[in-house]
Write an enzyme that holds these catalytic residues in place. Structure first.
Site, PDB file in Angstrom:
ATOM      1  N   ALA A  92     -53.837 -56.500  27.836  1.00  0.00           N
ATOM      2  CA  ALA A  92     -52.551 -56.189  27.209  1.00  0.00           C
ATOM      3  C   ALA A  92     -51.833 -57.465  26.790  1.00  0.00           C
ATOM      4  O   ALA A  92     -51.762 -58.425  27.556  1.00  0.00           O
ATOM      5  CB  ALA A  92     -51.673 -55.397  28.165  1.00  0.00           C
ATOM      6  N   ASP A  93     -51.300 -57.458  25.572  1.00  0.00           N
ATOM      7  CA  ASP A  93     -50.423 -58.546  25.155  1.00  0.00           C
ATOM      8  C   ASP A  93     -48.982 -58.051  25.284  1.00  0.00           C
ATOM      9  O   ASP A  93     -48.746 -56.948  25.795  1.00  0.00           O
ATOM     10  CB  ASP A  93     -50.750 -59.008  23.731  1.00  0.00           C
ATOM     11  CG  ASP A  93     -50.619 -57.892  22.683  1.00  0.00           C
ATOM     12  OD1 ASP A  93     -49.921 -56.879  22.950  1.00  0.00           O
ATOM     13  OD2 ASP A  93     -51.195 -58.046  21.598  1.00  0.00           O
ATOM     14  N   SER A  94     -48.020 -58.832  24.820  1.00  0.00           N
ATOM     15  CA  SER A  94     -46.614 -58.460  25.006  1.00  0.00           C
ATOM     16  C   SER A  94     -46.264 -57.169  24.266  1.00  0.00           C
ATOM     17  O   SER A  94     -45.488 -56.353  24.767  1.00  0.00           O
ATOM     18  CB  SER A  94     -45.692 -59.595  24.580  1.00  0.00           C
ATOM     19  OG  SER A  94     -45.915 -59.935  23.226  1.00  0.00           O
ATOM     20  N   ASP A  96     -48.361 -54.683  23.628  1.00  0.00           N
ATOM     21  CA  ASP A  96     -48.968 -53.606  24.418  1.00  0.00           C
ATOM     22  C   ASP A  96     -48.088 -53.248  25.614  1.00  0.00           C
ATOM     23  O   ASP A  96     -47.918 -52.075  25.937  1.00  0.00           O
ATOM     24  CB  ASP A  96     -50.358 -54.021  24.931  1.00  0.00           C
ATOM     25  CG  ASP A  96     -51.386 -54.139  23.823  1.00  0.00           C
ATOM     26  OD1 ASP A  96     -51.335 -53.340  22.875  1.00  0.00           O
ATOM     27  OD2 ASP A  96     -52.237 -55.046  23.923  1.00  0.00           O
ATOM     28  N   THR A  97     -47.540 -54.270  26.268  1.00  0.00           N
ATOM     29  CA  THR A  97     -46.695 -54.032  27.430  1.00  0.00           C
ATOM     30  C   THR A  97     -45.448 -53.250  27.039  1.00  0.00           C
ATOM     31  O   THR A  97     -45.036 -52.334  27.747  1.00  0.00           O
ATOM     32  CB  THR A  97     -46.311 -55.369  28.108  1.00  0.00           C
ATOM     33  OG1 THR A  97     -47.517 -56.060  28.466  1.00  0.00           O
ATOM     34  CG2 THR A  97     -45.487 -55.136  29.363  1.00  0.00           C
TER      35      THR A  97
END
Length: 139
Positions: A92-94, A96-97
């Protein structure tokens, strides 16, 4: 007499001859947990160096959060996601979060403040935050 409600309790004495003692139990509902101490004196005569209590979310909440994370990240069905799973480790990247948090808000009918959302790094942290917000919402 003191009363503590928690899923985990760890006590450590300031006395060097005592070893760190800990008791951990998955709790649901109210249960009595007792701890035994090794040493020459009883507990009441010792000063504690530290006391740590952590309350973990219900397994059902962790499972729901895990499913939402798997869905948001389009992870294969056979991939393992549990409470210890870190969003970054799952890929997860930012963005995705942010999408995960939005999915959690929708599923649980809560609103997560931006500061809290940015501090979530694991499935367990998300589940703990959700239960805390639901508890506050009900109060």
């Amino acid at each position: 007499m003191a009363s503590i409600t928690a899923s985990s309790l760890s006590l450590r004495s300031a006395a060097p001859q005592w070893r760190q003692i800990a008791g951990t139990s998955k709790l649901s509902g109210s249960r009595r947990v007792s701890f035994s101490f090794q040493g020459r004196n009883n507990f009441s005569s010792r000063r504690l160096q530290s006391l740590r209590i952590s309350c973990a979310a219900k397994p059902e909440t962790v499972e729901k959060v895990s499913k939402i994370v798997k869905k948001q990240l389009a992870l294969p069905d056979d991939s393992t996601v549990n409470g210890e799973s870190k969003f970054s480790t799952l890929g997860a990247d930012s963005l995705d979060t942010v999408e995960i948090v939005m999915g959690l808000e929708e599923e649980f009918g809560i609103s997560v403040e931006e500061e809290s959302a940015q501090s979530i790094t694991t499935v367990q942290e998300a589940a703990d935050l959700i239960e805390d917000l639901i508890l506050k919402k009900g109060a």
